[in-house]
Design a protein around this motif. Structure first.
Motif, PDB file in Angstrom:
ATOM      1  N   THR A 151       7.613 -18.103  75.879  1.00  0.00           N
ATOM      2  CA  THR A 151       7.536 -18.530  77.274  1.00  0.00           C
ATOM      3  C   THR A 151       7.439 -17.277  78.140  1.00  0.00           C
ATOM      4  OG1 THR A 151       8.923 -20.471  76.853  1.00  0.00           O
ATOM      5  CG2 THR A 151       8.701 -19.780  79.146  1.00  0.00           C
ATOM      6  N   THR A 173       7.200 -24.643  84.030  1.00  0.00           N
ATOM      7  CA  THR A 173       8.135 -23.716  83.400  1.00  0.00           C
ATOM      8  C   THR A 173       7.478 -22.362  83.154  1.00  0.00           C
ATOM      9  OG1 THR A 173       9.387 -25.505  82.378  1.00  0.00           O
ATOM     10  CG2 THR A 173       9.578 -23.337  81.362  1.00  0.00           C
ATOM     11  N   VAL A 219      14.615 -27.753  72.431  1.00  0.00           N
ATOM     12  CA  VAL A 219      14.388 -28.563  73.634  1.00  0.00           C
ATOM     13  C   VAL A 219      15.656 -29.332  73.980  1.00  0.00           C
ATOM     14  CG1 VAL A 219      11.893 -28.891  73.255  1.00  0.00           C
ATOM     15  CG2 VAL A 219      13.527 -30.529  72.299  1.00  0.00           C
ATOM     16  N   ALA A 264      14.019 -21.240  72.226  1.00  0.00           N
ATOM     17  CA  ALA A 264      13.742 -22.267  73.230  1.00  0.00           C
ATOM     18  C   ALA A 264      12.246 -22.357  73.506  1.00  0.00           C
ATOM     19  CB  ALA A 264      14.487 -21.937  74.522  1.00  0.00           C
ATOM     20  N   HIS A 269       8.831 -23.784  75.796  1.00  0.00           N
ATOM     21  CA  HIS A 269       8.479 -23.912  77.213  1.00  0.00           C
ATOM     22  C   HIS A 269       8.477 -25.366  77.673  1.00  0.00           C
ATOM     23  CE1 HIS A 269       3.995 -25.008  76.932  1.00  0.00           C
ATOM     24  NE2 HIS A 269       4.409 -24.942  75.681  1.00  0.00           N
ATOM     25  N   TYR A 296      11.106 -27.142  77.985  1.00  0.00           N
ATOM     26  CA  TYR A 296      12.238 -27.366  78.886  1.00  0.00           C
ATOM     27  C   TYR A 296      11.705 -27.547  80.307  1.00  0.00           C
ATOM     28  CZ  TYR A 296      16.209 -26.195  75.825  1.00  0.00           C
ATOM     29  OH  TYR A 296      17.174 -26.203  74.848  1.00  0.00           O
ATOM     30  N   ALA A 347      15.169 -24.817  82.395  1.00  0.00           N
ATOM     31  CA  ALA A 347      14.718 -23.822  81.421  1.00  0.00           C
ATOM     32  C   ALA A 347      15.438 -22.485  81.501  1.00  0.00           C
ATOM     33  CB  ALA A 347      13.213 -23.598  81.572  1.00  0.00           C
TER      34      ALA A 347
END
Length: 274
Positions: free
Chosen positions: A14, A23, A200, A251, A253, A255, A260
């Motif tokens: 991300t 995000t 997520v 994590a 992207h 989120y 996020a």
């Protein structure tokens, strides 16, 4: 023990290349990054350091964080976002000890250690050490233990790293569902810092083709599909392991932008002294 989170993202990172979701745009606007997963662990007492996984973003991560090149490394599994950065060792290291599990993977017919050795046989500087899971080995002055986790269809391992002098302990779940075996949980338990896979939030499980698994008492999925924990699953595991501090890694992207970058989701460059 000084821990630097070099990479805290999933397989695309991300912001994701070519993505204009809210995000990713927020990450660009705020100058935030989650590159592919990697953790640097320095034994400042001995002046030696250990790398967990070889992110494809190896070069960027080491230049950005200015941490020492590792004296040894661990490969948790053979997915490209944890292994392909090993090619960066070419002309950078004079020698490098790499530790990886010695158990045969039924899917590949060879162990992680064998795959690393065969895929990178052109790197004469590598010394690959087949390592038996659940048996501690001394590396860079730390007691290192690989623990089996659940990340089908390949074998995958979490990592416990303890400093025998100070008692500081780092636990890394590795890429895993919530279905971590009890014997592995026992090794990971009571860390000063837990780095837990949380790809997520649980509410996104409805978008996975097979949904979520390992529901808690309220029906909240602790596993997204089969391979990774949800945020809620990772936090449940942290509580069960009695983690003193928890950061959520790997994590995606996916989120939502308003979730996020909230604690306890980690970002690249965070450092901790245990």
């Amino acid at each position: 023990m000084r821990v630097t989170l070099l990479g805290t993202g999933d397989t695309t990172g991300t912001p994701t290349v070519g993505c204009d979701c809210e995000t990713c745009e927020t990450a660009r606007d705020r100058g935030l990054e989650r590159t592919r997963f990697s953790v640097h662990v320095e034994n400042e007492r001995l002046g030696e350091s250990l790398l967990i996984d070889f992110s494809p973003d190896f070069r960027t991560q080491f230049l950005r964080e200015e941490v020492p090149l590792p004296d040894a490394a661990v490969v948790t599994h053979i997915h490209f976002d944890h292994l392909d950065g090993l090619g960066n060792a070419f002309r950078v290291f004079d020698s490098l000890d790499v530790y990886a599990a010695d158990e045969t993977d039924p899917k590949t017919g060879e162990s992680v250690a064998q795959t690393v050795a065969s895929n990178y046989d052109y790197l004469d500087l590598l010394s690959v050490h087949p390592t038996t899971p659940l048996e501690s080995v001394r590396v860079c002055g730390f007691d290192l233990t690989l623990v089996p986790v659940e990340h089908p269809p390949l074998v995958c391992y979490g990592v416990s790293i303890e400093d025998p002098e100070t008692g500081g302990k780092l636990s890394i779940t590795g890429d895993t569902s919530y279905g971590i075996p009890d014997r592995s949980r026992a090794v990971l338990a009571d860390p000063d810092l837990l780095l837990a896979d949380a790809i997520v939030p649980a509410h996104l499980c409805e978008y996975h083709p097979i949904g979520g698994r390992h529901l808690d008492d309220d029906g909240v999925p602790r596993t997204f599909g089969t391979k990774h924990m949800t945020r809620e699953g990772a936090l449940s595991l942290a509580e069960e392991l009695n983690a003193d501090r928890t950061r959520l890694v790997h994590a995606a992207h996916f989120y939502p932008a308003d979730e996020a970058f909230e604690d306890p989701l980690a970002l690249d460059g965070e450092t901790y002294t245990l």
